[in-house]
Design an enzyme around this catalytic site. Structure first.
Site, PDB file in Angstrom:
ATOM      1  N   CYS A   1       0.808  -0.946  -0.075  1.00  0.00           N
ATOM      2  CA  CYS A   1      -0.159  -0.048   0.012  1.00  0.00           C
ATOM      3  C   CYS A   1       1.019   1.128  -0.053  1.00  0.00           C
ATOM      4  O   CYS A   1       1.438   1.527  -0.903  1.00  0.00           O
ATOM      5  CB  CYS A   1      -0.949   0.069   1.097  1.00  0.00           C
TER       6      CYS A   1
ATOM      7  N   HIS B   1      -3.687  -5.111  -0.165  1.00  0.00           N
ATOM      8  CA  HIS B   1      -3.450  -5.720   1.367  1.00  0.00           C
ATOM      9  C   HIS B   1      -3.393  -7.426   1.325  1.00  0.00           C
ATOM     10  O   HIS B   1      -4.658  -8.042   1.345  1.00  0.00           O
ATOM     11  CB  HIS B   1      -4.373  -5.175   2.335  1.00  0.00           C
TER      12      HIS B   1
ATOM     13  N   GLU C   1      -2.578  -9.246   3.432  1.00  0.00           N
ATOM     14  CA  GLU C   1      -2.931  -9.823   4.780  1.00  0.00           C
ATOM     15  C   GLU C   1      -4.577  -9.798   4.883  1.00  0.00           C
ATOM     16  O   GLU C   1      -4.985 -10.303   5.914  1.00  0.00           O
ATOM     17  CB  GLU C   1      -2.094  -9.005   5.833  1.00  0.00           C
TER      18      GLU C   1
END
Length: 366
Positions: A247, A332, A334
């Protein structure tokens, strides 16, 4: 519940019911299209200084729990929903949305047409807004909005102030915290990495002294050009240590390599953004939250290669360096919340570290 209103800087007014804190607040008004994961969204530091509109109509129905936070305390300035649930139903629920927002002094607005607000932002672009009581005159609020300076210190607000260690027996990772989501740290510790978390302005020389196997550049809020210290640091360590950026970290890596960034009209915020990997031809869904992007044309004058694109607007979603062991993605991996399609990137990072270690050993014994 007392009446409350949102006034946008273009003069548009939305009147609804207030919940959470009674504080008056301004901020950039953005929208997130995710259907679930509101707790992770509220606690994502990348929303620092923003008033977040959730497009899913019912929010708060499964409450707030201890396990789904992405940071210790939220940094959002306000929350806007169509309807929020006063009586959540979930076995993990510890608290109601209203009391949680009150505890963190965050105002909320419910009962407005969030579809209309979202369409307004999509048409006119992201705007600043002001959450206030219904009694205050609109003209007065517009004057206040014009006088409020733009924020440029969001990363400083959300980053750790001092280094700390999360011990492990695996690869030694320096994680540069620009407003880190805890999900990134969880993925590294799950892989048994020894993680040293450092502030956003940690010098390159100090990072080198830690002798890391790899560097993680995390997500964070705001304009990447507001963090020149990080750009200089990345440029310094790039030839020596493998880098993985996420990001804001992705944007900072691009700037350090000579590319450019630009502010998007209304950004990408949601849990269902399709991305295509140019190298494999595969497409997958991603979780995203960003208002800036790497300018695609600017990559041509750098040593960076485009690896992934957004299928909705063809914007840059992934890059890698053609000479040094460094890569990054705009989304993202994750998740938290969102799909886990791209979780493999953490394993790719560790594989890149291993390759770099082997290469260095071969050079030593050559």
């Amino acid at each position: 519940m007392a009446k409350r209103k949102l006034v946008l800087e273009d003069g548009t007014v939305f009147i609804g019911e207030g919940f959470g804190s009674e504080r008056e607040i301004s901020g950039e008004v953005v929208f997130n299209t995710s259907m679930t994961g509101y707790q992770e969204i509220i606690s994502d530091p990348s929303y620092c200084g923003q008033i977040v509109t959730l497009t899913y109509p019912l929010i708060g129905n499964y409450g707030i729990n201890r396990d789904d936070f992405e940071t210790v305390a939220p940094f959002i300035h306000g929350l806007i929903v169509k309807e929020y649930s006063e009586f959540p139903s979930n076995f993990r629920s510890d608290e109601r949305m209203d009391s949680f927002l009150k505890a963190h002094d965050i105002p909320g607005l419910a009962g407005i047409d969030t579809r209309k607000l979202t369409k307004r932002i999509r048409e006119a672009g992201t705007m600043r807004g002001y959450l206030t009581s219904i009694e205050k005159e609109d003209a007065e609020i517009l004057e206040l909005l014009q006088a409020i300076p733009e924020m440029h210190d969001q990363v400083k607000q959300t980053s750790t102030s001092k280094p700390y260690i999360v011990p492990g027996r695996g690869y030694r990772i320096v994680l540069v915290d620009f407003g880190m989501k805890h999900g990134i740290l969880r993925e590294l510790t799950k892989r048994n990495c020894h993680v040293t978390v450092v502030p956003y302005d940690y010098p390159a020389e100090s990072i080198k002294r830690l002798k890391p196997d790899g560097i993680m550049l995390t997500n964070g809020p705001g304009d990447p050009t507001d963090v020149p210290e990080a750009i200089a640091m990345i440029r310094d360590v790039l030839p020596y240590i493998p880098i993985f950026g996420i990001c804001l970290g992705h944007q900072l890596l691009a700037l350090a390599c000579g590319a450019e960034t630009e502010k998007m009209k209304f950004g990408h915020r949601g849990g269902n953004h399709p991305v295509k990997d140019i190298l494999t031809g595969k497409a997958f869904l991603t979780s995203q939250n960003h208002g800036y992007a790497v300018t695609r044309d600017s990559l041509e004058k750098t040593a960076l290669e485009l690896t992934q694109i957004a299928l909705n607007d063809q914007s840059v979603e992934g890059i890698r360096h053609s000479v040094y062991p460094a890569f990054s993605v705009q989304y993202h991996p994750e998740s938290s919340p969102g799909p886990e399609d791209s979780n493999y990137l953490f394993d790719d990072f560790l594989a890149l570290i291993k390759q770099n270690i082997v290469k260095r050993e071969e050079e030593v014994y050559a």
